[in-house]
Design a protein around this motif. Structure first.
Motif, PDB file in Angstrom:
ATOM      1  N   PHE A 227      -0.170 -29.833 -42.840  1.00  0.00           N
ATOM      2  CA  PHE A 227       1.203 -29.314 -42.789  1.00  0.00           C
ATOM      3  C   PHE A 227       1.166 -27.781 -42.689  1.00  0.00           C
ATOM      4  N   SER A 228       2.094 -27.149 -43.435  1.00  0.00           N
ATOM      5  CA  SER A 228       2.082 -25.686 -43.462  1.00  0.00           C
ATOM      6  C   SER A 228       1.125 -25.176 -44.536  1.00  0.00           C
ATOM      7  N   ARG A 229       0.665 -26.092 -45.359  1.00  0.00           N
ATOM      8  CA  ARG A 229      -0.225 -25.757 -46.485  1.00  0.00           C
ATOM      9  C   ARG A 229      -1.375 -24.845 -46.080  1.00  0.00           C
ATOM     10  N   THR A 230      -1.965 -25.121 -44.929  1.00  0.00           N
ATOM     11  CA  THR A 230      -3.131 -24.351 -44.492  1.00  0.00           C
ATOM     12  C   THR A 230      -2.784 -23.369 -43.372  1.00  0.00           C
ATOM     13  N   SER A 231      -1.471 -23.202 -43.128  1.00  0.00           N
ATOM     14  CA  SER A 231      -1.095 -22.473 -41.910  1.00  0.00           C
ATOM     15  C   SER A 231      -1.531 -21.014 -41.920  1.00  0.00           C
ATOM     16  N   ASN A 232      -1.873 -20.497 -43.113  1.00  0.00           N
ATOM     17  CA  ASN A 232      -2.273 -19.095 -43.175  1.00  0.00           C
ATOM     18  C   ASN A 232      -3.759 -18.948 -43.509  1.00  0.00           C
ATOM     19  N   ASN A 233      -4.440 -20.065 -43.578  1.00  0.00           N
ATOM     20  CA  ASN A 233      -5.857 -20.061 -43.950  1.00  0.00           C
ATOM     21  C   ASN A 233      -6.668 -19.430 -42.828  1.00  0.00           C
ATOM     22  N   PHE A 234      -7.310 -18.312 -43.132  1.00  0.00           N
ATOM     23  CA  PHE A 234      -7.889 -17.550 -42.021  1.00  0.00           C
ATOM     24  C   PHE A 234      -9.037 -18.265 -41.315  1.00  0.00           C
ATOM     25  N   MET A 235      -9.727 -19.131 -42.019  1.00  0.00           N
ATOM     26  CA  MET A 235     -10.795 -19.855 -41.329  1.00  0.00           C
ATOM     27  C   MET A 235     -10.202 -20.845 -40.330  1.00  0.00           C
ATOM     28  N   LEU A 236      -9.055 -21.398 -40.698  1.00  0.00           N
ATOM     29  CA  LEU A 236      -8.456 -22.422 -39.838  1.00  0.00           C
ATOM     30  C   LEU A 236      -7.627 -21.808 -38.721  1.00  0.00           C
ATOM     31  N   THR A 237      -6.939 -20.699 -39.026  1.00  0.00           N
ATOM     32  CA  THR A 237      -6.186 -20.059 -37.939  1.00  0.00           C
ATOM     33  C   THR A 237      -7.145 -19.478 -36.912  1.00  0.00           C
ATOM     34  N   ASP A 238      -8.352 -19.223 -37.341  1.00  0.00           N
ATOM     35  CA  ASP A 238      -9.336 -18.719 -36.384  1.00  0.00           C
ATOM     36  C   ASP A 238      -9.622 -19.765 -35.309  1.00  0.00           C
ATOM     37  N   LEU A 239      -9.426 -21.021 -35.658  1.00  0.00           N
ATOM     38  CA  LEU A 239      -9.644 -22.096 -34.691  1.00  0.00           C
ATOM     39  C   LEU A 239      -8.339 -22.560 -34.061  1.00  0.00           C
ATOM     40  N   GLN A 240      -7.288 -22.668 -34.872  1.00  0.00           N
ATOM     41  CA  GLN A 240      -5.985 -23.048 -34.330  1.00  0.00           C
ATOM     42  C   GLN A 240      -4.906 -22.265 -35.060  1.00  0.00           C
ATOM     43  N   LYS A 241      -4.244 -21.363 -34.365  1.00  0.00           N
ATOM     44  CA  LYS A 241      -3.240 -20.556 -35.040  1.00  0.00           C
ATOM     45  C   LYS A 241      -1.820 -20.974 -34.693  1.00  0.00           C
ATOM     46  N   GLU A 242      -1.655 -21.751 -33.653  1.00  0.00           N
ATOM     47  CA  GLU A 242      -0.321 -22.209 -33.295  1.00  0.00           C
ATOM     48  C   GLU A 242      -0.410 -23.643 -32.788  1.00  0.00           C
ATOM     49  N   ASN A 243       0.733 -24.303 -32.710  1.00  0.00           N
ATOM     50  CA  ASN A 243       0.692 -25.656 -32.155  1.00  0.00           C
ATOM     51  C   ASN A 243       1.081 -25.607 -30.685  1.00  0.00           C
ATOM     52  N   GLY A 244       0.762 -26.684 -29.987  1.00  0.00           N
ATOM     53  CA  GLY A 244       1.109 -26.767 -28.580  1.00  0.00           C
ATOM     54  C   GLY A 244       2.103 -27.896 -28.364  1.00  0.00           C
ATOM     55  N   LEU A 245       2.793 -27.841 -27.256  1.00  0.00           N
ATOM     56  CA  LEU A 245       3.731 -28.905 -26.916  1.00  0.00           C
ATOM     57  C   LEU A 245       3.045 -29.846 -25.935  1.00  0.00           C
ATOM     58  N   TRP A 246       2.642 -31.012 -26.437  1.00  0.00           N
ATOM     59  CA  TRP A 246       1.998 -31.998 -25.584  1.00  0.00           C
ATOM     60  C   TRP A 246       3.051 -32.617 -24.674  1.00  0.00           C
ATOM     61  N   LEU A 247       2.681 -32.684 -23.406  1.00  0.00           N
ATOM     62  CA  LEU A 247       3.629 -33.198 -22.439  1.00  0.00           C
ATOM     63  C   LEU A 247       2.835 -33.920 -21.362  1.00  0.00           C
ATOM     64  N   ASN A 248       3.301 -35.094 -20.977  1.00  0.00           N
ATOM     65  CA  ASN A 248       2.650 -35.851 -19.921  1.00  0.00           C
ATOM     66  C   ASN A 248       2.456 -34.951 -18.694  1.00  0.00           C
ATOM     67  N   ALA A 249       1.210 -34.903 -18.200  1.00  0.00           N
ATOM     68  CA  ALA A 249       0.864 -33.921 -17.171  1.00  0.00           C
ATOM     69  C   ALA A 249       1.705 -34.084 -15.899  1.00  0.00           C
ATOM     70  N   LYS A 250       1.856 -35.346 -15.479  1.00  0.00           N
ATOM     71  CA  LYS A 250       2.598 -35.578 -14.243  1.00  0.00           C
ATOM     72  C   LYS A 250       4.052 -35.129 -14.416  1.00  0.00           C
ATOM     73  N   LYS A 251       4.601 -35.542 -15.541  1.00  0.00           N
ATOM     74  CA  LYS A 251       5.983 -35.192 -15.840  1.00  0.00           C
ATOM     75  C   LYS A 251       6.144 -33.665 -15.900  1.00  0.00           C
ATOM     76  N   GLY A 252       5.209 -33.040 -16.599  1.00  0.00           N
ATOM     77  CA  GLY A 252       5.262 -31.594 -16.768  1.00  0.00           C
ATOM     78  C   GLY A 252       5.220 -30.873 -15.434  1.00  0.00           C
ATOM     79  N   ARG A 253       4.319 -31.340 -14.570  1.00  0.00           N
ATOM     80  CA  ARG A 253       4.213 -30.688 -13.266  1.00  0.00           C
ATOM     81  C   ARG A 253       5.481 -30.883 -12.462  1.00  0.00           C
ATOM     82  N   SER A 254       6.081 -32.077 -12.611  1.00  0.00           N
ATOM     83  CA  SER A 254       7.320 -32.311 -11.857  1.00  0.00           C
ATOM     84  C   SER A 254       8.436 -31.391 -12.363  1.00  0.00           C
ATOM     85  N   LEU A 255       8.285 -30.907 -13.595  1.00  0.00           N
ATOM     86  CA  LEU A 255       9.274 -29.963 -14.110  1.00  0.00           C
ATOM     87  C   LEU A 255       8.883 -28.524 -13.795  1.00  0.00           C
TER      88      LEU A 255
END
Ligand SMILES: Nc1nc2c(c(=O)[nH]1)N[C@H]1C(S)=C(S)[C@@H](COP(=O)(O)OP(=O)(O)OC[C@H]3O[C@@H](n4cnc5c(=O)[nH]c(N)nc54)[C@H](O)[C@@H]3O)O[C@H]1N2
Ligand SMILES: Nc1nc2c(c(=O)[nH]1)N[C@H]1C(S)=C(S)[C@@H](COP(=O)(O)OP(=O)(O)OC[C@H]3O[C@@H](n4cnc5c(=O)[nH]c(N)nc54)[C@H](O)[C@@H]3O)O[C@H]1N2
Ligand code: SF4
Ligand code: SF4
Ligand code: SF4
Ligand code: SF4
Ligand code: SF4
Ligand SMILES: [Mo]
Lengths: 238, 382, 730
Positions: free
Chosen positions: C615-643
């Motif tokens: 959750f947000s519990r580790t959102s400021n953990n510097f070891m973890l933000t070093d690997l992932q600092k934000e989330n991404g919006l997963w979107l079906n590739a074909k659909k995304g390209r059509s948009l």
């Protein structure tokens, strides 16, 4: 496989390790096997390694690459953890102008943090991107650096304090070293002991009895970018 | 060994220059160069004091950047000066002679300036003595260092010889062969790296020799133009125009070959060539090579030579940066938040290193020129 | 065995190394002699709190600083292993952004102006306020909302003060419906850690439940073990989760239609007689009613609802039948999906019951428990004055819900709630409908946040009490129930608390004293408290401190002739048909309800866990933000390209109610997702300036969850019924 499951693999590999350590060093050959069928992409090995080797920001000895295969709905995933391959013909060693990195008689490719001039040629030459350059960043800021960041991680079983200029990995190339500081104390590599998928195996492949030796001879094994002639010593079970 | 009058200008000329310098009459370029040197020096000092992590934009993903490309640039310019000297001597004899000491001198100082850029890049330059203590004969970088040292030594000897009129054919050839080896080994430093497809090519050593010749010659051409302006010796014009055309043509061919091989190869990593094809055709070939060539063809004056040379010098500088950095465009192992294509912009500190190197070259040359260092030799020969 | 245990400990990096082999190594190439590696380190066992799995870990301490950690091989929850987050303990402990001192808000809630105060002052302010509230509204107008091990002392304080209102979002916003569904069917829930016998399964079905990303440590190990020994796996998920990529079958179901699939499976299992006849005869009731009720749910009908081919549905049902009873149809964990969640849990439970997996190898095992008596001689809690329970509207809310606490705080009905203690719960991101949560908070007379980080919730608090992290404190005894063994694990300080932070046992005792409740806190300190409790349970406390974990063996995990199951249902049997549900006017057998679908131009908003964050519990953990600092919006590739979207483009999101999420999010085009939904990791999009690494990174799903259906049985709040549209250019 089921026989292996009965006894914890850490236990078996621990015994293998004890046996290997009784031999003279030049008769051992450390290697790692990673079972890609089991790797679940949890990245525990990545952070396990970070915390074991106290690596600074943006230096990850063992990242896990995630690759999508195929198209929806026939999609597959491959998780590819990448430690240093401890190559038998390491291109990093070949290019280092001052022999600050070399291959030991047990096959381990080490870096001497007191010799490295920081030219980064080895970074350029490693086909796996396994090397990083420690440019002196700290997680906990410049004003207040936490002891664990500036003190010694015990890499290579030596004392290299990051805050010191002369005995420090700062300015140098860094990479996975098969946790040799643990291994020579009889402990398995950290990525092996923390692997949630039980996918990481470690041991001496000169020992025909070792679990890893049996695994890589019995199962379907590939090596990453083998065509480059680096002779990597990390075996991927597929 | 005679220092004043050979390596340094005569004492009284130096003193004269110094007093005019203090009166502010040394010429605007001298003061600019000094300013550049101070700024650049401060930049280099900051890199060492603050650490590379806080000053440079290179990283594990882009291990080599502007500092290395600057080094390569100056190293090639230096080699180019020697070729110019060799070819000038071989084919244009006495037409070229008046410029010889200047050209070799330039070769020396550019080599040193290049080294300064390199040194500022290393994580631990103080450990460079290890090149001697624990050398690695399988490393192209080690050989590069050996030949670079030999190169500077030969240049120095050749320079002293010219200044003292001890001309020897042997030294002339040595001053050709050794730089060739040096620049081949610099070429193979990159070209032998099988892991970076953008570098990996047997063409690279040759490409390096000719691009070196091109950029060195361009620098010498500017010196020649200056000499023509100040002495009215217009016989210098032809040889340099001709050499520049040859250099431009050969680099054009080689660049084109490199591009074609790159674009047509299916090996992964070579996609950089495809992705940068347009840029390479327009800038790398069009602006950098074709335009200077056309200028040379259609504007056969001293001015034409100078403009063409300036373009070449600038374009080759960018070409070196491009060569070094584009190699890292496709990340070797893309994980986590790594972008698909890595971009790199040099930091202000890295740019200051370039300014430092440029200023060293400009300042030393200007002082040498203004204090009549090169006149000594010519005077004696008369 | 003795030898190998030692090797095991040693191999895991725990046993103190004897003569160091390294010292005797001649270094061929080194001209310089080097001192030994690390100085002698003290190893102190404790357990992880980066999530509730609570795996045993060992801190290596040098000079009063934790320098490394390792997994504790004795821990049943981790077995020597730590997950991607657990390994980042140092990032939590040494986060420079941590809360450091008690603070009082002299500004507004949500726009705080902080005044640093002493502990004494902070606790005085709280005690005074509490006394006033008790006088004016009664003790039970105070509530505790909690998550985490440290909460037990706070619950004790709350009860001693006289209020029963302790609620965890991990019930009504998480696994509540699952547990209730199983309790209604089997009379028992599936526990935490769950009693899934994956390592012995022959056939596993997961719905959602993205193991590997949701890194339930030992559970992940179990399922991988099961697969390695040949278990077949079917994963039902609109997204190819990590575990789905290991599956024999991935069924990319249309979101919100799992019930249709489950009911179709039940029908096939019944009609094709794939069920365990004897087992049902012996242990279950209501088979005939069930049979009639599910007849309408044909595979062809289910195909239309779920988008999964009828043949596939039939094949999977047959495969389950063939492998029964060594089958585990997992119930997952996060369960508040679409509002009819308890009924969905019922369907899963019923399917398991039909196949006879409850109490069978490879299905659901019977856990081994252990009792640790309370601290001896504590006075009884005061009688609850107010009879009216907040949860009356939800007859099967067996635990207090956060849902009704929030409602009562807003409306004052059925009775007012005037104070919240929020312990280890980032409520702003945890409850659906942020505006409503804020509305509730603005109605409070007192909000105290006990936290370690300056999270979103902290800026709404009147008083902030900085707790030390799990690496610096004692907490209450922790018990884990497993197959054939149970573990008692100890949390103990590995170093002194940093700054002015304090452990909960200390804070509650001090506050208790100020409230005149000192008789409830007779212990000198946590060590004495724990030692006494251990003594009462005949646990060797000294050994517990040394090993971190003590294992108690015993208990049979499976049904055998002399290990007959008991079911805590009214009938004492497995209730395929539930009379108690019928009596309260609910469906006694689960029924399919169609959930709304995204209007055109919108996607259903799905979310899940990031392997490297909790959750947000580790959102400021510097070891973890070093690997992932934000989330991404997963979107079906074909659909995304059509948009017209590219991988890496930043976009913003707006939901069906026109609510725009603050911040921006990076598009991740993928082949792993259906084209009617988008997916993101929960926990990002923190809005708290003092969280320097986490603040405004990515977009928060919780900012877009304005609509939530409430489970009528138990008050759980569903959160996957929101639709978003992508707004380009950010
Ligand atoms: N790394 C990590 N691990 C964690 C946590 C964490 O924060 N980080 N949190 C822990 C907690 S408290 C919990 S409750 C658990 C939760 O973990 P789970 O119980 O596994 O959560 P789910 O919601 O079941 O799983 C999310 C998956 O459900 C899929 N999904 C979405 N909608 C539907 C649908 O309609 N039908 C089906 N079949 N699938 C759907 C999503 O695509 C996603 O893959 O994780 C725990 N583990
Ligand atoms: N939108 C949305 N909402 C959700 C979910 C979702 O996926 N999406 N998931 C749901 C689920 S499954 C669950 S279980 C709940 C969980 O939600 P919560 O109950 O809120 O639990 P966490 O997010 O773990 O709580 C994090 C808070 O605990 C604090 N904390 C961490 N360690 C400590 C400590 O040692 N002591 C103290 N005092 N505080 C500490 C952190 O700083 C932070 O403020 O959220 C639910 N709500
Ligand atoms: S993987 Fe790279 S760093 Fe490691 S030994 Fe091979 S070439 Fe060297
Ligand atoms: S960076 Fe260090 S180890 Fe790498 S090649 Fe240069 S000197 Fe050798
Ligand atoms: S062997 Fe050690 S250093 Fe190498 S990746 Fe694993 S944990 Fe890291
Ligand atoms: S810890 Fe194991 S399972 Fe997890 S990512 Fe690493 S190799 Fe894969
Ligand atoms: S699963 Fe990971 S985060 Fe959770 S307690 Fe275990 S190690 Fe810690
Ligand atoms: Mo949860």
């Amino acid at each position: 496989m089921s026989q292996i499951e009965e006894k914890d693999i850490l236990e078996i590999m621990g015994e293998d390790l004890q046996r290997a350590l009784k031999k003279p060093r030049n008769q051992r050959r450390w290697a790692m096997a990673i079972d890609l069928k089991r790797c679940i992409g949890c990245h525990a090995c990545t952070t396990g390694c970070m915390s074991e080797n106290l690596t600074p920001p943006q230096i990850h000895y063992r990242p896990v690459k995630e690759e999508e295969i195929g198209e929806f709905p026939n999609t597959g995933m491959r998780f590819l953890p990448r430690p240093c391959m401890q190559c038998d013909s390491p291109s990093c060693v070949q290019v280092c102008p001052v022999t600050a990195t070399w291959k030991r008689d047990d096959g381990l490719v080490t870096i001497d943090y007191k010799k490295c001039i920081g030219c980064r040629y080895c970074l350029v030459a490693c086909p796996y991107g396994a090397r990083s350059s420690d440019v002196g960043h700290y997680y906990t800021g410049d004003m207040h650096k936490e002891t664990y960041e500036v003190e010694n991680s015990g890499e290579y079983g030596k004392t290299f304090r990051r805050k010191s200029h002369w005995h420090s990995p700062v300015g140098n190339a860094r990479k996975c070293h098969f946790c040799i500081h643990r291994v020579e104390k009889g402990e398995l590599t950290r990525c092996t002991t923390t692997c949630l998928g039980h996918a990481t195996y470690f041991g001496d492949i000169n020992d025909p009895q070792a679990l890893i030796t049996k695994l890589i001879s019995k199962t379907n094994v590939i090596k990453y970018k083998e065509e480059l002639g680096t002779k990597p010593q990390v075996y991927y079970i597929v | 060994m005679q220092i004043y009058g050979v390596l340094l200008p005569e004492k009284n000329r130096l003193k004269e220059w110094f007093s005019s310098f203090r009166q502010g009459k040394a010429g605007i370029f001298v003061y600019l160069a000094i300013l550049g040197l101070i700024l650049g020096g401060a930049g280099i000092a900051s890199i060492f004091i603050l650490g590379h992590g806080h000053t440079t934009n290179t990283s594990s993903l882009v291990p080599w950047g502007l500092q290395i490309s600057t080094y390569v640039y100056f190293a090639l310019v230096s080699g180019g000066c020697i070729f110019t000297n060799f070819i000038g001597n071989m084919f244009f004899h006495e037409k070229y002679q008046p410029l010889a000491s200047r050209v070799i001198f330039m070769g020396l100082i550019t080599a040193i300036a290049g080294f300064a850029a390199l040194a500022s890049e290393l994580g631990h330059v103080e450990r460079m003595y290890l090149f001697m203590v624990s050398p690695n004969p399988s490393s192209p970088m080690f050989w590069m260092s050996v030949w670079y040292t030999a190169d500077i030594t030969i240049l120095l000897i050749e320079y002293i010889n010219i200044q003292r009129h001890h001309h020897s054919k042997g030294m002339l050839y040595a001053s050709f062969i050794i730089p060739v080896i040096t620049y081949c080994s610099l070429g193979s430093l990159f070209g032998a790296v099988g892991t970076v497809p953008y570098y990996y090519s047997s063409l690279l050593p040759i490409y390096f020799i000719f691009s070196g010749f091109l950029s060195g010659n361009a620098l010498c051409a500017i010196i020649a133009a200056w000499q023509i302006r100040s002495t009215g010796n217009s016989r210098l014009l032809k040889p340099f125009q001709r050499m520049q055309r040859i250099a431009l043509a050969s680099v054009l061919v080689l660049t084109f070959c490199r591009l074609i091989i790159g674009v047509s190869s299916g090996i992964s990593g070579y996609e950089v060539f495809r992705e940068t094809l347009l840029k390479n055709l327009l800038l790398g070939i069009g602006v950098s090579l074709v335009i200077p060539f056309l200028i040379l063809m259609y504007k056969r004056s001293v001015g034409g030579l100078v403009i063409s040379s300036l373009i070449v010098l600038a374009a080759q500088f960018m070409a070196r940066l491009d060569l070094v950095v584009e190699g890292f465009r496709v990340p070797t192992f893309r994980v986590y938040d790594m972008p698909e294509r890595i971009s790199y912009m040099p930091s202000i500190f890295e740019i200051l290193v370039v300014i430092a190197s440029l200023s060293i070259v400009a300042l030393v040359y200007l002082i040498a020129e203004k204090t009549g260092l090169f006149e000594i030799a010519t005077k004696e020969s008369r | 065995m003795k030898f190998s245990r030692r090797t095991f400990l040693k191999a895991s990096g725990i046993a103190a190394a004897g003569a160091s082999v390294a010292a005797s190594m001649p270094e061929k190439f080194l001209s310089w002699a080097e001192e030994s590696g690390q100085k002698d380190m003290k190893s102190i066992p404790t357990f992880c709190e980066l999530c509730f799995w609570n795996c045993g870990l060992i801190a290596k301490v040098e000079n009063k600083k934790v320098v490394k950690i390792d997994g504790n091989p004795l821990s049943l929850r981790g077995r020597g292993r730590l997950c991607g987050r657990g390994n980042a303990a140092l990032g939590a402990l040494y986060d420079p952004d941590r809360l450091k001192y008690p603070m009082i808000n002299t500004g507004k809630r949500g726009e705080p102006v902080w005044k640093r105060v002493s502990w004494d002052e902070a606790l005085d302010v709280i005690a005074k306020k509490m006394n006033v509230i008790k006088e004016k509204h009664g003790a039970d107008s105070m509530a505790l909302i909690y998550h985490g091990t440290g909460a037990s002392f706070w619950k004790h304080l709350l009860h001693a003060y006289g209020s029963p209102l302790a609620a965890a979002p991990s019930f009504a916003q998480c696994r509540g419906p699952r547990d209730i569904g199983f309790v209604l069917t089997f009379g028992a829930d599936v526990g935490s850690p769950e009693y899934y016998d994956f390592s012995k399964s022959k056939y596993i079905v997961l719905l959602g439940s993205h193991l590997g990303e949701n890194a339930h440590n030992s559970q992940v190990q179990d399922i991988v073990k099961g697969l390695a020994s040949g278990a077949k796996l079917t994963v039902v998920d609109p997204r190819l989760s990590n575990i789905a990529s290991k599956a024999d079958r991935w069924l990319p179901i249309k979101p919100a239609t799992d019930m249709a699939l489950l009911l179709a499976w039940i029908r096939i299992v019944i009609n094709e007689e794939l069920f365990d006849r004897e087992y049902l005869k012996k242990y279950a009731t209501g088979f005939d009613e069930l049979k009639t009720a599910v007849q309408e749910y044909t595979p062809e009908w289910a195909e239309k609802e779920t988008g999964i081919a009828a043949e596939t549905i039939v094949s999977v049902a047959r495969e389950m039948g063939k492998n029964a009873p060594n089958v585990c149809i997992g119930a997952g964990r996060y369960f508040t999906w679409y509002g009819d969640d308890t009924q969905r849990a019922r369907a899963i439970a019923i399917l398991n019951a039909l196949l006879g997996t409850w109490g069978r190898e490879g299905g659901y095992f019977f856990p081994t428990g252990v009792k640790v008596p309370e601290y001896p001689g504590l006075p009884a809690y005061p009688e609850e004055v107010e009879a009216a329970k907040l949860d009356e509207a939800y007859p099967f809310a067996l635990l207090q819900t956060t849902t009704t606490i929030k409602q009562a705080t807003i409306s004052g009905r059925p009775r007012p709630v005037k104070a919240w203690f929020v312990y280890g719960s980032n409520l702003m991101k945890t409850m659906p409908d942020k505006q409503e949560t804020i509305k509730a908070i603005q109605n409070l007379d007192l909000l105290v946040a006990i936290d370690t980080m300056p999270m979103d919730i902290v800026s709404y608090a009147d008083v902030v009490l900085p707790e030390c992290t799990y690496m610096e404190r004692y907490d209450n005894i922790n018990i884990g129930k497993f197959k054939g063994e149970a573990e008692i694990s100890l949390r103990q300080p590995t170093i002194e608390p940093l700054w002015e932070t304090k452990p909960s046992w200390w804070i509650t005792k001090e506050l208790g004293n100020k409230l005149g409740l000192s008789s409830y806190f007779p212990w000198k300190d946590a060590e004495e408290y724990l030692a006494k409790r251990c003594a009462a349970a005949e646990i060797n406390f000294a050994q517990l401190k040394k090993d971190g974990v003590i294992i108690k063996k015993g208990g049979a995990p499976y049904i055998t002739a002399d290990n007959q199951p008991e079911f805590g249902t009214p009938s004492g049997k497995i209730e395929l048909y539930s009379k108690q549900l019928a009596e309260k006017g609910f469906d006694p057998v689960p029924k399919y309800t169609k959930h709304p679908e995204p209007p055109s131009g919108y996607f259903r908003l799905l979310f899940g866990r990031a392997p490297l964050h909790t959750f947000s519990r580790t959102s400021n953990n510097f070891m973890l933000t070093d690997l992932q600092k934000e989330n991404g919006l997963w979107l079906n590739a074909k659909k995304g390209r059509s948009l017209g979207l590219k991988d890496g483009d930043y976009v913003t999101l707006e939901n069906q109610d026109g609510v725009k999420a603050p911040g921006r999010i990076k598009v991740k085009l993928t082949q792993r997702l259906r084209d009617d939904a988008v997916y993101m990791n929960h926990g990002f999009g923190v809005h708290a300036k003092a969280m320097t690494r986490a603040n405004n990174q990515g977009i928060a799903d919780d900012d877009l969850i304005t609509k939530s259906a409430i489970d009528p049985l138990m008050g759980g709040t569903s959160m996957r019924g929101n639709f978003v549209k992508i707004v380009k250019g950010a």
